[in-house]
Design a protein around this motif. Structure first.
Motif, PDB file in Angstrom:
ATOM      1  N   LYS A  83      10.910   9.981  18.434  1.00 15.46           N
ATOM      2  CA  LYS A  83      11.172  10.632  19.709  1.00 15.46           C
ATOM      3  C   LYS A  83       9.953  11.373  20.250  1.00 15.46           C
ATOM      4  O   LYS A  83       9.782  11.499  21.443  1.00 15.46           O
ATOM      5  CB  LYS A  83      12.339  11.609  19.577  1.00 15.46           C
ATOM      6  N   VAL A  84       9.101  11.854  19.368  1.00 11.25           N
ATOM      7  CA  VAL A  84       7.940  12.619  19.813  1.00 11.25           C
ATOM      8  C   VAL A  84       6.795  11.694  20.202  1.00 11.25           C
ATOM      9  O   VAL A  84       6.308  11.720  21.311  1.00 11.25           O
ATOM     10  CB  VAL A  84       7.476  13.607  18.711  1.00 11.25           C
ATOM     11  N   SER A  85       6.345  10.883  19.274  1.00  9.76           N
ATOM     12  CA  SER A  85       5.208  10.003  19.529  1.00  9.76           C
ATOM     13  C   SER A  85       5.348   8.745  18.678  1.00  9.76           C
ATOM     14  O   SER A  85       5.147   8.794  17.476  1.00  9.76           O
ATOM     15  CB  SER A  85       3.904  10.725  19.202  1.00  9.76           C
ATOM     16  N   PRO A  86       5.676   7.608  19.311  1.00 11.59           N
ATOM     17  CA  PRO A  86       5.836   6.395  18.529  1.00 11.59           C
ATOM     18  C   PRO A  86       4.509   5.810  18.036  1.00 11.59           C
ATOM     19  O   PRO A  86       4.490   4.944  17.191  1.00 11.59           O
ATOM     20  CB  PRO A  86       6.522   5.437  19.493  1.00 11.59           C
ATOM     21  N   VAL A  87       3.384   6.309  18.585  1.00  8.47           N
ATOM     22  CA  VAL A  87       2.070   5.798  18.220  1.00  8.47           C
ATOM     23  C   VAL A  87       1.137   6.968  17.927  1.00  8.47           C
ATOM     24  O   VAL A  87       1.153   7.980  18.624  1.00  8.47           O
ATOM     25  CB  VAL A  87       1.490   4.937  19.361  1.00  8.47           C
ATOM     26  N   VAL A  88       0.328   6.819  16.895  1.00  6.54           N
ATOM     27  CA  VAL A  88      -0.693   7.808  16.564  1.00  6.54           C
ATOM     28  C   VAL A  88      -2.047   7.186  16.872  1.00  6.54           C
ATOM     29  O   VAL A  88      -2.322   6.057  16.471  1.00  6.54           O
ATOM     30  CB  VAL A  88      -0.616   8.208  15.070  1.00  6.54           C
ATOM     31  N   VAL A  89      -2.872   7.928  17.606  1.00  7.09           N
ATOM     32  CA  VAL A  89      -4.225   7.469  17.915  1.00  7.09           C
ATOM     33  C   VAL A  89      -5.157   8.007  16.835  1.00  7.09           C
ATOM     34  O   VAL A  89      -5.233   9.209  16.612  1.00  7.09           O
ATOM     35  CB  VAL A  89      -4.674   7.944  19.315  1.00  7.09           C
ATOM     36  N   ILE A  90      -5.847   7.098  16.180  1.00  8.19           N
ATOM     37  CA  ILE A  90      -6.729   7.462  15.072  1.00  8.19           C
ATOM     38  C   ILE A  90      -8.175   7.263  15.510  1.00  8.19           C
ATOM     39  O   ILE A  90      -8.549   6.185  15.980  1.00  8.19           O
ATOM     40  CB  ILE A  90      -6.416   6.615  13.824  1.00  8.19           C
ATOM     41  N   LYS A  91      -8.945   8.328  15.367  1.00  6.84           N
ATOM     42  CA  LYS A  91     -10.377   8.278  15.689  1.00  6.84           C
ATOM     43  C   LYS A  91     -11.150   8.950  14.564  1.00  6.84           C
ATOM     44  O   LYS A  91     -10.698   9.936  13.988  1.00  6.84           O
ATOM     45  CB  LYS A  91     -10.673   9.020  16.986  1.00  6.84           C
ATOM     46  N   LYS A  92     -12.310   8.417  14.295  1.00  3.12           N
ATOM     47  CA  LYS A  92     -13.164   9.000  13.267  1.00  3.12           C
ATOM     48  C   LYS A  92     -13.577  10.423  13.660  1.00  3.12           C
ATOM     49  O   LYS A  92     -13.664  11.311  12.815  1.00  3.12           O
ATOM     50  CB  LYS A  92     -14.391   8.120  13.071  1.00  3.12           C
ATOM     51  N   SER A  93     -13.790  10.645  14.952  1.00 14.09           N
ATOM     52  CA  SER A  93     -14.222  11.961  15.434  1.00 14.09           C
ATOM     53  C   SER A  93     -13.134  13.031  15.302  1.00 14.09           C
ATOM     54  O   SER A  93     -13.428  14.221  15.361  1.00 14.09           O
ATOM     55  CB  SER A  93     -14.670  11.864  16.893  1.00 14.09           C
ATOM     56  N   ASP A  94     -11.878  12.623  15.102  1.00 14.35           N
ATOM     57  CA  ASP A  94     -10.773  13.578  14.941  1.00 14.35           C
ATOM     58  C   ASP A  94     -10.532  13.952  13.483  1.00 14.35           C
ATOM     59  O   ASP A  94      -9.521  14.581  13.161  1.00 14.35           O
ATOM     60  CB  ASP A  94      -9.483  13.003  15.541  1.00 14.35           C
ATOM     61  N   GLY A  95     -11.414  13.546  12.595  1.00 11.91           N
ATOM     62  CA  GLY A  95     -11.291  13.911  11.189  1.00 11.91           C
ATOM     63  C   GLY A  95     -10.561  12.910  10.322  1.00 11.91           C
ATOM     64  O   GLY A  95     -10.272  13.187   9.154  1.00 11.91           O
ATOM     65  N   TRP A  96     -10.260  11.728  10.843  1.00 12.80           N
ATOM     66  CA  TRP A  96      -9.592  10.701  10.058  1.00 12.80           C
ATOM     67  C   TRP A  96     -10.585  10.044   9.109  1.00 12.80           C
ATOM     68  O   TRP A  96     -11.759   9.896   9.430  1.00 12.80           O
ATOM     69  CB  TRP A  96      -8.973   9.643  10.971  1.00 12.80           C
ATOM     70  N   LYS A  97     -10.107   9.646   7.957  1.00 15.35           N
ATOM     71  CA  LYS A  97     -10.911   8.948   6.955  1.00 15.35           C
ATOM     72  C   LYS A  97     -10.235   7.635   6.616  1.00 15.35           C
ATOM     73  O   LYS A  97      -9.006   7.525   6.674  1.00 15.35           O
ATOM     74  CB  LYS A  97     -11.052   9.792   5.689  1.00 15.35           C
ATOM     75  N   LEU A  98     -11.041   6.658   6.255  1.00 20.86           N
ATOM     76  CA  LEU A  98     -10.532   5.352   5.859  1.00 20.86           C
ATOM     77  C   LEU A  98     -11.002   5.065   4.446  1.00 20.86           C
ATOM     78  O   LEU A  98     -12.192   4.953   4.180  1.00 20.86           O
ATOM     79  CB  LEU A  98     -11.039   4.269   6.813  1.00 20.86           C
ATOM     80  N   GLU A  99     -10.037   4.978   3.522  1.00 20.69           N
ATOM     81  CA  GLU A  99     -10.336   4.677   2.124  1.00 20.69           C
ATOM     82  C   GLU A  99      -9.381   3.611   1.620  1.00 20.69           C
ATOM     83  O   GLU A  99      -8.161   3.786   1.686  1.00 20.69           O
ATOM     84  CB  GLU A  99     -10.213   5.927   1.253  1.00 20.69           C
ATOM     85  N   ASN A 100      -9.928   2.504   1.141  1.00 21.39           N
ATOM     86  CA  ASN A 100      -9.134   1.396   0.611  1.00 21.39           C
ATOM     87  C   ASN A 100      -8.092   0.887   1.598  1.00 21.39           C
ATOM     88  O   ASN A 100      -6.959   0.578   1.221  1.00 21.39           O
ATOM     89  CB  ASN A 100      -8.470   1.784  -0.704  1.00 21.39           C
ATOM     90  N   GLY A 101      -8.449   0.838   2.867  1.00 20.51           N
ATOM     91  CA  GLY A 101      -7.542   0.323   3.881  1.00 20.51           C
ATOM     92  C   GLY A 101      -6.468   1.298   4.319  1.00 20.51           C
ATOM     93  O   GLY A 101      -5.534   0.906   5.006  1.00 20.51           O
ATOM     94  N   VAL A 102      -6.587   2.569   3.955  1.00 28.15           N
ATOM     95  CA  VAL A 102      -5.575   3.567   4.309  1.00 28.15           C
ATOM     96  C   VAL A 102      -6.240   4.696   5.105  1.00 28.15           C
ATOM     97  O   VAL A 102      -7.215   5.289   4.654  1.00 28.15           O
ATOM     98  CB  VAL A 102      -4.891   4.132   3.044  1.00 28.15           C
ATOM     99  N   PHE A 103      -5.685   4.965   6.290  1.00 29.76           N
ATOM    100  CA  PHE A 103      -6.158   6.074   7.114  1.00 29.76           C
ATOM    101  C   PHE A 103      -5.463   7.355   6.671  1.00 29.76           C
ATOM    102  O   PHE A 103      -4.249   7.380   6.476  1.00 29.76           O
ATOM    103  CB  PHE A 103      -5.833   5.840   8.593  1.00 29.76           C
TER     104      PHE A 103
END
Length: 124
Positions: A83-103
């Motif tokens: 109900k709040v947000s069906p999609v999450v926008v992932i950006k490297k600049s927002d502090g997201w990390k990618l390790e072994n295919g997992v954000f």
């Protein structure tokens, strides 16, 4: 190992279809050769479908990995709070990390597998 993680559900479905095929082709109303023809045919189709799906998924994951490292936006489906947000926008600049295919992010409670994400249309 990545193959089993991504395709385990489809492998289970394929095994159930193969079991149903074996059961049906051994019934008395079926021809004597139906098992010899049907089971290998269904097995070959299932193997082809699963490996094709894996190739498509892994190439999309690679494309998403490259886009993430090039600071582009990635969209991941958020099923936890629809109900709040069906999609999450992932950006490297927002502090997201990618390790072994997992954000993952320290600012977000859940992780997202890159196989279940897509590029933002603005990136294309």
């Amino acid at each position: 190992m990545n193959f089993l993680i991504l395709e385990s559900g489809y492998i289970i479905i394929a095994l159930m279809i193969l079991a149903m095929t074996a059961f049906i082709t051994t019934r008395p109303f079926m021809s004597k050769r139906s098992f010899q023809i049907g089971v290998p045919l269904v097995l070959a189709i299932m193997i082809l479908a699963i490996f094709s799906h894996y190739q498509i998924t892994s190439s999309r994951m690679q494309m998403i990995d490259e886009a993430f490292y090039n600071s582009k936006s990635i969209l991941c489906e958020n099923k936890s709070v629809v109900k709040v947000s069906p999609v999450v926008v992932i950006k490297k600049s927002d502090g997201w990390k990618l390790e072994n295919g997992v954000f993952s992010s320290p600012n977000f409670e859940r992780e997202f597998h890159s196989a279940r994400c897509a590029l933002d249309n603005k990136n294309i």
